[in-house]
Design an enzyme around this catalytic site. Structure first.
Site, short mmCIF file in Angstrom:
data_model
loop_
_atom_site.label_atom_id
_atom_site.label_comp_id
_atom_site.label_asym_id
_atom_site.label_seq_id
_atom_site.Cartn_x
_atom_site.Cartn_y
_atom_site.Cartn_z
N ASP A 171 0.83 -1.21 0.00
CA ASP A 171 0.00 0.00 0.00
C ASP A 171 0.86 1.26 0.00
O ASP A 171 1.96 1.26 0.54
CB ASP A 171 -0.91 -0.03 1.25
CG ASP A 171 -2.04 0.97 1.16
OD1 ASP A 171 -2.29 1.50 0.06
OD2 ASP A 171 -2.67 1.22 2.20
N ARG A 225 0.62 9.30 -10.10
CA ARG A 225 0.43 8.05 -9.33
C ARG A 225 1.11 6.85 -10.01
O ARG A 225 1.66 5.98 -9.34
CB ARG A 225 -1.07 7.76 -9.16
CG ARG A 225 -1.75 8.72 -8.21
CD ARG A 225 -3.25 8.43 -8.14
NE ARG A 225 -3.53 7.10 -7.65
CZ ARG A 225 -3.58 6.76 -6.36
NH1 ARG A 225 -3.40 7.67 -5.44
NH2 ARG A 225 -3.85 5.52 -5.99
N HIS A 268 3.38 3.42 -8.76
CA HIS A 268 3.18 2.01 -9.08
C HIS A 268 4.43 1.41 -9.74
O HIS A 268 4.81 0.28 -9.47
CB HIS A 268 1.96 1.84 -10.01
CG HIS A 268 0.65 2.22 -9.35
ND1 HIS A 268 0.31 1.79 -8.09
CD2 HIS A 268 -0.38 2.99 -9.77
CE1 HIS A 268 -0.89 2.28 -7.77
NE2 HIS A 268 -1.32 3.01 -8.76
N SER A 326 -6.82 -5.63 -6.30
CA SER A 326 -7.98 -6.20 -5.61
C SER A 326 -9.21 -6.15 -6.50
O SER A 326 -9.26 -5.38 -7.48
CB SER A 326 -8.24 -5.42 -4.32
OG SER A 326 -8.93 -4.23 -4.60
N TRP A 338 -11.01 -2.11 -9.54
CA TRP A 338 -11.59 -1.73 -10.84
C TRP A 338 -12.31 -0.39 -10.75
O TRP A 338 -12.56 0.27 -11.76
CB TRP A 338 -12.60 -2.78 -11.32
CG TRP A 338 -11.98 -4.12 -11.61
CD1 TRP A 338 -12.08 -5.24 -10.86
CD2 TRP A 338 -11.16 -4.47 -12.74
NE1 TRP A 338 -11.37 -6.27 -11.42
CE2 TRP A 338 -10.79 -5.82 -12.58
CE3 TRP A 338 -10.70 -3.76 -13.85
CZ2 TRP A 338 -10.00 -6.49 -13.50
CZ3 TRP A 338 -9.89 -4.43 -14.77
CH2 TRP A 338 -9.55 -5.78 -14.59
N ARG A 351 -11.17 2.30 -9.67
CA ARG A 351 -10.24 3.44 -9.84
C ARG A 351 -10.42 4.06 -11.23
O ARG A 351 -10.97 3.42 -12.12
CB ARG A 351 -8.80 2.95 -9.68
CG ARG A 351 -8.53 2.53 -8.27
CD ARG A 351 -7.09 2.23 -8.02
NE ARG A 351 -6.93 1.92 -6.61
CZ ARG A 351 -5.84 2.14 -5.90
NH1 ARG A 351 -4.78 2.66 -6.46
NH2 ARG A 351 -5.80 1.84 -4.62
N LEU A 386 10.80 -20.79 -3.87
CA LEU A 386 9.73 -19.93 -3.33
C LEU A 386 8.48 -20.03 -4.20
O LEU A 386 8.57 -20.02 -5.43
CB LEU A 386 10.23 -18.48 -3.34
CG LEU A 386 9.19 -17.41 -2.97
CD1 LEU A 386 8.99 -17.36 -1.45
CD2 LEU A 386 9.60 -16.03 -3.48
N ARG A 415 -5.49 -2.25 8.24
CA ARG A 415 -6.70 -3.04 7.95
C ARG A 415 -6.35 -4.11 6.92
O ARG A 415 -5.31 -4.05 6.27
CB ARG A 415 -7.84 -2.14 7.49
CG ARG A 415 -7.51 -1.29 6.30
CD ARG A 415 -8.69 -0.42 5.85
NE ARG A 415 -8.22 0.46 4.79
CZ ARG A 415 -7.72 1.68 4.99
NH1 ARG A 415 -7.68 2.19 6.20
NH2 ARG A 415 -7.28 2.40 3.99
C1 FPP Z 1 -1.58 0.35 -3.43
O1 FPP Z 1 -1.17 1.66 -3.60
C2 FPP Z 1 -1.11 -0.52 -4.48
C3 FPP Z 1 -1.89 -1.07 -5.46
C4 FPP Z 1 -3.31 -0.79 -5.65
C5 FPP Z 1 -1.36 -1.99 -6.42
C6 FPP Z 1 -0.07 -2.64 -6.06
C7 FPP Z 1 0.68 -2.71 -7.29
C8 FPP Z 1 2.00 -2.70 -7.44
C9 FPP Z 1 2.98 -2.75 -6.36
C10 FPP Z 1 2.56 -2.62 -8.77
C11 FPP Z 1 1.97 -3.58 -9.72
C12 FPP Z 1 2.13 -5.00 -9.32
C13 FPP Z 1 2.50 -5.95 -10.18
C14 FPP Z 1 2.54 -7.39 -9.77
C15 FPP Z 1 2.93 -5.60 -11.54
P1 FPP Z 1 -2.28 2.76 -3.71
O2 FPP Z 1 -2.41 3.16 -5.13
O3 FPP Z 1 -3.55 2.29 -3.08
O4 FPP Z 1 -1.64 3.92 -2.87
P2 FPP Z 1 -2.41 5.04 -2.05
O5 FPP Z 1 -3.19 4.32 -0.98
O6 FPP Z 1 -1.30 5.85 -1.52
O7 FPP Z 1 -3.27 5.77 -3.03
#
Ligand code: FPP
Length: 260
Positions: free
Chosen positions: A29, A42, A46, A74, A78, A80, A140, A203
């Site tokens: 997160d 953003r 990522h 998650s 979708w 977003r 792993l 959470r």
């Molecule tokens: C949460 O950050 C992260 C995600 C919704 C996606 C996690 C994805 C990655 C680490 C990169 C992609 C993964 C792969 C396997 C290619 P957030 O956007 O919710 O952050 P925020 O809460 O600060 O807005």
């Protein structure tokens, strides 16, 4: 393991009494906040998040974990903005195309959990290719939770079991916890010993709710792109100091009245 980690002075591990968790789940997160706090889009968060994932998988192998589950998308993500969803899909595709060779070389077995219905065919093909190519690996197991939601997973398991009962091949009395768990996406995978969540949020967000019944939690204040080998080592150190009782009592507490 302990000696290997302590011998490396770059990683400061305070105590590591040899209790390495077999299965660690990570809620990655804070990518968005990491980027916004730097005036970046953003997607940059990522992108850096994928880099943190690479570093973490390498460290997980080095530290001897058997299973690592990462929450990459998650079932609720979708909702977003469409551009961000598309960016995340692009990153997932690139991650598999770019990293599958390294994962294969390192003996990593890839498994994907989550709903596959209605997925983009290109993504589905890539996920299936990653699973098929690495199926026989014994290192792993990297479990990618993609289009995953615990409630959906539990409801799907209930539907499967109900269908068996309705068709007469299953008596309701045969349904116990183990039988139910065999119908989850994680069938055959031990429950996570430790769940790490970055960014300071505390959470579960629909992640491994059945499986986390007795998991230890470590909440890390840094955002996911800043997570690294040292951060994983610190979380494992904290885990190693926890006393897990699984609802029972330990020898040292048997004379005192204690809870679960
Ligand atoms: C949460 O950050 C992260 C995600 C919704 C996606 C996690 C994805 C990655 C680490 C990169 C992609 C993964 C792969 C396997 C290619 P957030 O956007 O919710 O952050 P925020 O809460 O600060 O807005």
């Amino acid at each position: 393991m302990r000696n290997m980690i302590e011998a490396n002075t770059a990683v400061k591990v305070r105590t590591w009494p040899g209790r390495v968790p077999a299965h660690v789940g990570i809620i990655m997160d804070g990518n968005g906040r990491w980027a916004l706090s730097r005036g970046l889009p953003r997607i940059e968060g990522h992108r850096r998040g994928v880099e943190a994932l690479r570093v973490t998988v390498r460290a997980a192998i080095e530290f001897g974990l058997r299973y690592l589950t990462v929450y990459s998308f998650s079932a609720e993500n979708w909702s977003r903005p469409i551009e961000e969803v598309s960016d995340l899909m692009g990153l997932l595709k690139r991650f598999i195309r770019h990293d599958l060779g390294e994962l294969q070389k390192a003996g990593v077995k890839v498994r994907v959990i989550g709903t596959r219905e209605n997925l983009n065919p290109e993504i589905l093909a890539l996920l299936e290719e990653a699973e098929a190519l690495t199926a026989a690996n014994t290192g792993l197991t990297l479990i990618v939770a993609f289009n995953y939601g615990s409630r959906q997973e539990i409801a799907a398991a209930a539907r499967m079991i109900a269908a068996k009962a309705a068709s007469g091949v299953l008596a309701p009395a045969e349904i116990d916890e183990d039988f139910f768990a065999e119908h989850l996406d994680t069938a055959g995978i031990p429950d996570p010993d430790l769940i790490i969540r970055t960014s300071g949020e505390q959470r579960l967000s629909n992640f491994l709710m059945w499986q986390a019944a007795y998991s230890e939690f470590v909440f890390v204040p840094i955002h996911w792109p800043d997570f690294d080998r040292q951060a994983l080592a610190d979380a494992l150190t904290e885990f190693s100091a926890r006393e897990r009782r699984f609802g029972g009592v330990t020898l040292s507490h048997q004379s005192a009245k204690v809870g679960g």
